[in-house]
Design an enzyme around this catalytic site. Sequence first.
Site, PDB file in Angstrom:
ATOM      1  N   GLY A   1     -55.777 -29.943  44.466  1.00 54.30           N
ATOM      2  CA  GLY A   1     -56.820 -28.965  43.914  1.00 54.30           C
ATOM      3  C   GLY A   1     -58.036 -29.750  43.747  1.00 54.30           C
ATOM      4  N   GLU A   2     -59.115 -29.351  43.059  1.00 54.84           N
ATOM      5  CA  GLU A   2     -60.197 -29.945  43.038  1.00 54.84           C
ATOM      6  C   GLU A   2     -60.909 -29.436  41.407  1.00 54.84           C
ATOM      7  OE1 GLU A   2     -62.467 -29.132  46.420  1.00 54.84           O
ATOM      8  OE2 GLU A   2     -62.043 -31.005  47.205  1.00 54.84           O
TER       9      GLU A   2
ATOM     10  N   VAL B   1     -57.451 -33.877  43.350  1.00 55.98           N
ATOM     11  CA  VAL B   1     -56.087 -34.439  43.306  1.00 55.98           C
ATOM     12  C   VAL B   1     -55.445 -34.410  44.696  1.00 55.98           C
ATOM     13  CG1 VAL B   1     -53.776 -33.675  42.314  1.00 55.98           C
ATOM     14  CG2 VAL B   1     -55.846 -33.370  40.799  1.00 55.98           C
TER      15      VAL B   1
ATOM     16  N   ASP C   1     -57.716 -28.536  24.503  1.00 56.02           N
ATOM     17  CA  ASP C   1     -58.135 -27.986  25.673  1.00 56.02           C
ATOM     18  C   ASP C   1     -56.960 -27.124  26.449  1.00 56.02           C
ATOM     19  OD1 ASP C   1     -60.227 -27.076  27.414  1.00 56.02           O
ATOM     20  OD2 ASP C   1     -59.961 -28.934  28.931  1.00 56.02           O
TER      21      ASP C   1
ATOM     22  N   LYS D   1     -54.718 -38.104  40.819  1.00 52.75           N
ATOM     23  CA  LYS D   1     -55.821 -37.466  40.575  1.00 52.75           C
ATOM     24  C   LYS D   1     -56.999 -38.674  40.841  1.00 52.75           C
ATOM     25  CE  LYS D   1     -56.351 -35.131  36.658  1.00 52.75           C
ATOM     26  NZ  LYS D   1     -56.449 -34.747  35.247  1.00 52.75           N
TER      27      LYS D   1
ATOM     28  N   GLY E   1     -64.154 -30.368  38.283  1.00 54.23           N
ATOM     29  CA  GLY E   1     -65.248 -30.911  37.851  1.00 54.23           C
ATOM     30  C   GLY E   1     -64.891 -32.729  37.620  1.00 54.23           C
ATOM     31  N   PHE E   2     -63.709 -32.881  37.565  1.00 55.48           N
ATOM     32  CA  PHE E   2     -63.285 -34.485  37.220  1.00 55.48           C
ATOM     33  C   PHE E   2     -63.182 -35.175  38.520  1.00 55.48           C
ATOM     34  CE2 PHE E   2     -59.776 -31.232  37.564  1.00 55.48           C
ATOM     35  CZ  PHE E   2     -58.887 -31.890  38.637  1.00 55.48           C
ATOM     36  N   GLY E   3     -63.005 -34.354  39.493  1.00 52.37           N
ATOM     37  CA  GLY E   3     -62.820 -35.043  40.981  1.00 52.37           C
ATOM     38  C   GLY E   3     -61.519 -34.347  41.534  1.00 52.37           C
TER      39      GLY E   3
END
Length: 412
Positions: A82-83, A89, A210, A113, A85-87
């Site tokens: 998966g992708e 996985v 969150d 991650k 905004g953080f980067g």
Amino acid sequence: MGICLSNQIKAKSPFHTGVISCKNVSGNEIELSNSSSKASSASIPSTPWREGEILQSPNLKSFTFSDLKAATRNFRPDSVLGEGGFGSVYKGWVDEHSLAASKPGVGMVIAVKRLNQEGWQGHRECLAEINYLGQLRHPNLVKLIGYCLEDDHRVLVYEFMPKGSMENHLFRRGSYFQPLSWSLRMKIALGAARGLAFLHNAETKVIYRDFKTSNILLDSNYNVKLSDFGLARDGPTGDKSHVSTRVMGTYGYTAPEYLSTGHLTVKSDVYSFGVVLLEILSGKKAIDKNRPSGERNLVEWAKPYLIKKRRMLRVLDPRLEGQYSTSQALKAATLALQCLFMEPKLRPKMNEVVTALEQVQESKNALKIDQNIHKSNQHSQPHKGHRSYQSSAEETRGVTAYPRPSASPLYA
């Protein structure tokens, strides 16, 4: 105070006073600013973070970057799970006992991650994730195996969750996908509630901040694991009623009082849970610009139905028809409404939410009763109009005694 109506409401730092710039619905530049209170140095994790501060935890392994390159085959694109905004996985493999990198298909599967390398905010959220998940252990929290903070690399290593996120299962469409059943949706809602209740009842309360469907991960048996603790904060201590902090989270899930004041409490999480429970019941996203005007904000669309008992069931996903009893559905819908009360004090505590959802689970045998009543009504009153299954079941089961949403405690 203005509200940042971007998809992610994030400031440069949840622990600093200052100003950020973003755009409102009209596209005009507005500012968010809020002062933050100092957290107790005795709290776990301690805040504000000092650069490089990692709380000691025997539960976590400190990986080298070369370890993780080997485990993920040098972060190959075909290993991406998966992708965001953080980067990204990545899927990887390690020896189950030594946690040394192993060949693909051999040993224990992990999720790696790799965070984007730019930005202090990402570093601070990475530290928060390490320090919370390094200290907290619960069946409904994702297990953090270890981390790598080597040079400018920020990498987190988790247990692998085969079913991915709740978001993917709930909202994907197509003839190849079977919608989640009522029983699975209630199982997931209960597991997520238990995870939040654990955080809220910890020795030092933790506010998740969150909570949303993309942060609810599922194992092979659809057991829930809450993930992504980068925005989590210690709750208020002593005689304080709230934590003052920058407004951060995801638009559509954030409690209105937090958006307007920056005052964060555990009841902020309860509101977010109410949004997610509404998504689970309706099969609709919290915010969806593709829906007709007036229906794009799920909470605003659903509340007029939820406040009237005889209209409550109209919010339910039509794909679930026949899978639930009227009693179950009304209890779940009422619970969602209670979590979404504008006044935070009127919202239930998460341990009360857990109890309510357990009662929904326990009432699953009522489905057979409702179905028998429906069949009986069809035979005994074949010419009295097209009354819905829900309406006839409500009247037969005496639902008029069912409590209207109010400030009273949750139903017994």
